[in-house]
Design an enzyme around this catalytic site. Structure first.
Site, short mmCIF file in Angstrom:
data_model
loop_
_atom_site.label_atom_id
_atom_site.label_comp_id
_atom_site.label_asym_id
_atom_site.label_seq_id
_atom_site.Cartn_x
_atom_site.Cartn_y
_atom_site.Cartn_z
CB VAL A 177 -0.97 -0.15 1.35
CG1 VAL A 177 -1.68 1.45 1.10
CG2 VAL A 177 -1.87 -1.18 1.23
CG ASP A 178 3.50 2.52 3.28
OD1 ASP A 178 2.70 3.41 3.20
OD2 ASP A 178 4.03 1.99 4.38
CG LEU A 179 6.41 -0.16 -1.59
CD1 LEU A 179 6.75 -1.66 -2.02
CD2 LEU A 179 7.37 0.66 -1.47
N GLY A 192 3.03 5.84 -2.82
CA GLY A 192 4.20 6.56 -3.42
C GLY A 192 3.98 6.52 -4.87
#
Length: 402
Positions: free
Chosen positions: A173-175, A178
């Site tokens: 999710v973070d990647l 980003g």
């Protein structure tokens, strides 16, 4: 010959990266890879939290930090001080893009919010990354990848059906947030070329997490229930997944009926399976996977992986080994592509840095600099962009502002 900085797609764009951990820094690194000058602002004493996560590299970096901060400069500022806030505002005036992922409302208390900065810089592209919709009731909730993987249904679709919900191996999710953020910043920069006006890009981890459920999400809506989990198999194509040969795992992807016929006759020498009416089409194979797959697993387990890969390739069926991570990084494929580089490091001597995945006109975008030591660019950046004297910088360092 390495690509010159001036020929990089975002040459001339300057970014102030006020973010930390993963989603925001990943956005900044994407822009840095494409040639933007990215100034990462960190606390003078501790720096980004990820400088203390995972395996140590040198004195101030870790493998985790390095994975998301190549091609950047590090400037240390204590943003809790009036002097640090003013320096950050002055830096923002010299930048095209600001990235921040402070807790909701936190950036405004520092005088660095979009409304505050855009008054003096109407062309500013400002990217805010949060856990949840900034206009909704959960705006103030902090965002964590693992929490959102659970809340967005991602853990529920991952893993084997017989096992509990499973998180992805990396912070997906973070990647993805980003990457989505970088795309939005690029779109805003493109629009600014036509209008001269900046934009406030607002991204939420939950929004991006829900988006990457992709076809699983739409199938859940159609069925009115969760789709089944298939682990390493494909939900709608059979046979398509990870299989065990006698000496190790491999991936086999039989994408159509003609490939299935060749797989049965040329690879596992079972023409009876190709002729079986239950397996004539992919829809039938998917419906009868419980009957078909045990037969295939038994046949593949009798054979050596190298022999299977040779026959599969000769039959035009996509396939590959299942490698360990270190094997993949050290593979001839990765080496020939130049994906793993070695960069000089003032403390460790050298450090491994993954290269950007982008190619322009056949040339991979370069690793221009290794991930920075904490505060390595403070003196040079503040002096060159803001004209601060050596004496003034010494005073700021003594008082703990930088």
């Amino acid at each position: 010959m390495p690509m010159l900085n001036s020929s990089l797609p975002l040459a001339g764009v300057r970014v102030l990266d006020l973010s930390r951990i993963l989603a925001g820094p990943w956005c900044g690194m994407v822009l840095a890879d494409m040639g933007a000058e990215v100034i990462k602002v960190e606390h003078p004493g501790r720096g980004d939290d990820t400088r203390d996560w995972g395996l140590r590299v040198g004195k101030t970096e870790t493998a985790y930090f390095n994975s998301v901060n190549r091609n950047k400069r590090s400037v240390t500022l204590d943003l809790q001080t009036p002097e640090g806030q003013q320096i950050a505002r002055d830096l923002a005036k010299q930048c095209d893009v600001v990235i921040q992922n402070f807790k909701f409302g936190g950036i405004d208390k520092l005088g660095l919010g979009y409304e505050q900065l855009s008054k003096e810089q109407p062309g500013l592209i400002y990217c805010s990354i949060s856990g949840y919709d900034r206009t909704g009731p959960e705006a103030a909730r902090p965002g964590y990848d693992l929490v959102v993987q659970g809340e967005a249904g991602l853990m529920a679709l991952n893993g084997e059906a017989s096992q509990p919900p499973l998180k992805f191996g990396v912070a997906m999710v973070d990647l993805f947030t980003g990457m989505y953020s970088a795309q939005a910043v690029l779109a805003a920069l493109y629009q600014r070329e036509k209008t001269g006006k900046g934009r406030h890009v607002e991204m939420a981890l939950f929004d991006c997490g829900l988006m990457i459920t992709a076809y699983y999400g739409l199938e859940a809506l159609l069925m009115g229930e969760d789709p089944p989990r298939y682990g390493n198999s494909h939900p709608s194509i059979v046979p398509y997944g990870v299989f065990d040969a006698a000496d190790g795992p491999l991936v086999i992807t039989v994408g159509n009926n003609a490939q299935f016929a060749r797989f049965c006759t040329e690879v596992i020498e079972r023409p009876d399976l190709a002729a079986d009416e239950r397996f004539k089409t992919n829809i039938l194979r998917s419906a009868n996977r419980a009957v078909l797959l045990p037969e295939l697993h038994a046949e593949l387990a009798k054979r050596q992986r190298a022999d299977l890969l040779t026959k599969l390739s000769a039959s035009g069926i996509p396939c590959g080994e299942v490698l360990g991570l270190l094997e993949a990084l050290n593979s001839r494929r990765a080496t020939d592509a130049g994906l793993v580089t070695t960069q000089p490091h003032p403390v460790a001597g050298k450090v491994n840095v993954l290269a950007p995945p982008y190619r322009f006109d056949g040339e991979r975008l370069p690793v221009r600099s290794a991930p920075p030591q904490l505060g390595e660019g403070t003196h040079e950046v503040l002096q060159s962009l803001l004209g601060l004297s050596d004496d003034r910088l010494a005073q700021l360092k003594t008082s703990g502002v930088v």
